[in-house]
Design a protein around this motif. Structure first.
Motif, mmCIF file in Angstrom:
data_model
loop_
_atom_site.group_PDB
_atom_site.id
_atom_site.type_symbol
_atom_site.label_atom_id
_atom_site.label_comp_id
_atom_site.label_asym_id
_atom_site.label_seq_id
_atom_site.Cartn_x
_atom_site.Cartn_y
_atom_site.Cartn_z
ATOM 1 N N LEU A 124 0.946 -1.307 -0.033
ATOM 2 C CA LEU A 124 -0.072 -0.068 0.027
ATOM 3 C C LEU A 124 0.775 1.076 -0.027
ATOM 4 N N ASP A 166 14.503 3.388 9.630
ATOM 5 C CA ASP A 166 13.575 2.298 10.358
ATOM 6 C C ASP A 166 13.017 3.074 11.465
ATOM 7 N N ASP A 200 11.726 3.425 4.015
ATOM 8 C CA ASP A 200 11.695 2.037 4.293
ATOM 9 C C ASP A 200 12.841 1.598 4.832
HETATM 10 N N1 LIG Z 1 -2.608 -4.841 2.952
HETATM 11 C C1 LIG Z 1 -4.015 -4.975 3.638
HETATM 12 O O1 LIG Z 1 -4.934 -5.783 3.389
HETATM 13 C C2 LIG Z 1 -4.132 -3.813 4.798
HETATM 14 C C3 LIG Z 1 -5.350 -3.944 5.593
HETATM 15 C C4 LIG Z 1 -5.413 -2.994 6.427
HETATM 16 C C5 LIG Z 1 -4.569 -2.324 6.979
HETATM 17 N N2 LIG Z 1 -3.370 -2.175 6.175
HETATM 18 C C6 LIG Z 1 -2.155 -1.556 6.595
HETATM 19 O O2 LIG Z 1 -1.676 -0.692 5.723
HETATM 20 C C7 LIG Z 1 -0.157 -0.504 6.004
HETATM 21 C C8 LIG Z 1 0.478 -1.122 4.845
HETATM 22 O O3 LIG Z 1 0.132 -2.347 4.626
HETATM 23 P P1 LIG Z 1 0.958 -3.224 3.170
HETATM 24 O O4 LIG Z 1 -0.249 -4.058 3.142
HETATM 25 O O5 LIG Z 1 1.439 -2.171 2.422
HETATM 26 O O6 LIG Z 1 2.237 -4.188 4.202
HETATM 27 P P2 LIG Z 1 3.623 -4.562 3.443
HETATM 28 O O7 LIG Z 1 4.002 -5.471 4.531
HETATM 29 O O8 LIG Z 1 3.204 -4.521 2.134
HETATM 30 O O9 LIG Z 1 4.361 -3.042 3.770
HETATM 31 C C9 LIG Z 1 4.878 -2.615 4.983
HETATM 32 C C10 LIG Z 1 6.032 -1.956 5.020
HETATM 33 O O10 LIG Z 1 6.672 -1.682 6.231
HETATM 34 C C11 LIG Z 1 8.068 -1.685 6.147
HETATM 35 N N3 LIG Z 1 8.295 -1.890 7.305
HETATM 36 C C12 LIG Z 1 8.728 -2.976 8.304
HETATM 37 N N4 LIG Z 1 9.220 -2.621 9.216
HETATM 38 C C13 LIG Z 1 9.594 -1.463 9.407
HETATM 39 C C14 LIG Z 1 10.608 -0.701 10.196
HETATM 40 N N5 LIG Z 1 11.076 -1.038 11.261
HETATM 41 N N6 LIG Z 1 10.621 0.695 9.670
HETATM 42 C C15 LIG Z 1 10.220 1.115 8.650
HETATM 43 N N7 LIG Z 1 9.340 0.391 7.593
HETATM 44 C C16 LIG Z 1 9.315 -0.925 8.020
HETATM 45 C C17 LIG Z 1 8.254 -2.958 5.389
HETATM 46 O O11 LIG Z 1 9.420 -3.203 4.790
HETATM 47 C C18 LIG Z 1 7.163 -3.067 4.273
HETATM 48 O O12 LIG Z 1 7.695 -2.244 3.008
HETATM 49 C C19 LIG Z 1 0.110 -1.319 7.463
HETATM 50 O O13 LIG Z 1 0.079 -0.391 8.509
HETATM 51 C C20 LIG Z 1 -0.889 -2.315 7.276
HETATM 52 O O14 LIG Z 1 -1.250 -2.822 8.633
HETATM 53 C C21 LIG Z 1 -2.949 -3.249 5.104
#
Ligand SMILES: NC(=O)c1ccc[n+]([C@@H]2O[C@H](COP(=O)([O-])OP(=O)(O)OC[C@H]3O[C@@H](n4cnc5c(N)ncnc54)[C@H](O)[C@@H]3O)[C@@H](O)[C@H]2O)c1
Length: 277
Positions: free
Chosen positions: A22, A69, A41
């Motif tokens: 996202l 981070d 990231d």
């Molecule tokens: N995908 C879904 O269905 C969904 C639904 C509801 C909410 N969300 C929320 O949307 C947001 C994005 O979700 P997503 O699906 O893109 O997840 P994703 O896992 O694809 O992306 C999360 C990103 O956070 C990064 N990350 C992890 N640890 C980190 C750190 N210590 N510092 C900085 N970055 C870090 C990861 O490298 C990754 O690129 C999240 O908060 C998730 O909970 C997602």
């Protein structure tokens, strides 16, 4: 003009976890509205890929990448200093980073996620990234937004699970004994509800300095999950389907721009109607 209020030309938005599923959409949506973006990231190569992908449609000069981070205050302060030295003011902060336990293909959420076995290290790690990270970024970038007269926007990415409990029946696997059945971990609910609390706190804290804070709570995004999981989940969603990954873009554009100038402290739940059923 109504749509002029969505315009973000001259603004810069910093997105955490920007190289993920996202995060990339958030970046693209903000670029489309005219903003510059700072993609942050933990992985340099993932950020390079994100920049390449976005550069196909947007001016590469509008895209900055920084390894950051969110669990390390020193990383965040260092990025803030680098941007400030380059004359870049962060007008919009999107707290999106998370360690996300996902349902992928036929691989379920792990049985080690069960509350009875949930390791303290996982609790601490996930909360540090998903909740403390949002606090630290808000502390650094929100303070800077409040310090001059220009204000800003903080958007916390929560989840539909910020407003209801996970339905653990979604994650069940046939043939496994009860104590090994996978579940959505407790951290997810705690982090997402915590982000809504943080949103309300921030929304009042710097309101007189022109800093608004809201949360966006997406429902599950279709990303190749197994047919069985998709069927179970969509049966709980009035619209009868999961979200496409690009369906939160317009909400991001609204929430990060003056189009939402009078919206403050709210949690916008975009879940196909799941939470009202
Ligand atoms: N995908 C879904 O269905 C969904 C639904 C509801 C909410 N969300 C929320 O949307 C947001 C994005 O979700 P997503 O699906 O893109 O997840 P994703 O896992 O694809 O992306 C999360 C990103 O956070 C990064 N990350 C992890 N640890 C980190 C750190 N210590 N510092 C900085 N970055 C870090 C990861 O490298 C990754 O690129 C999240 O908060 C998730 O909970 C997602």
């Amino acid at each position: 003009m109504t749509f002029d209020k969505f315009e973000l030309t001259g603004k810069t938005a910093l997105i955490t976890g920007a190289a993920g599923l996202l995060g990339l959409e958030h970046g693209s949506a903000l670029l489309e509205s005219g903003s510059k973006v700072v993609l942050t990231d933990i992985s340099e190569s993932a950020l390079d890929s994100a920049r390449s992908a976005l550069s196909k449609n947007f001016d590469p000069k509008s895209i900055i990448t920084k390894v950051m981070d969110v669990s390390r205050g020193s990383d965040i302060r260092s990025v803030a200093d680098q941007l400030s030295s380059a004359g870049i003011r962060i007008d919009i902060l999107v707290n999106n980073a998370a360690i996300d336990p996902k349902v992928k293909g036929d691989v379920g959420i792990l049985e080690t996620s069960r509350l009875e076995n949930f390791p303290l290290e996982q609790w601490e790690l996930q909360i540090t990234v998903g909740l403390t990270g949002a606090f630290l970024c808000s502390q650094v970038f929100g303070t800077a937004m409040a310090q001059d007269s220009k204000g800003g926007v903080i958007l916390n990415i929560a989840s539909d699970l910020s407003v209801f409990s996970p339905d653990q029946r979604l994650y069940r696997k046939a043939g496994l004994p009860e104590h090994q059945q996978p579940v959505k971990p407790v951290t997810y609910s705690v982090i997402k509800a915590g982000l809504v609390g943080l949103t309300r706190y921030l929304a009042t804290y710097w309101a007189d300095k022109g800093v608004r804070a809201n949360a966006l709570s997406p429902g599950g995004v279709y990303n190749g999950q197994s047919a069985e999981f998709v069927q179970r989940l969509t049966s709980l969603i009035p619209l009868g389907r999961m979200a496409n990954r690009d369906e939160y873009r317009s909400a991001i554009q609204f929430l990060c721009s003056d189009a939402s100038a009078y919206l403050n402290g709210q949690n916008i739940v975009m879940d196909g109607g799941r939470c009202v059923w």
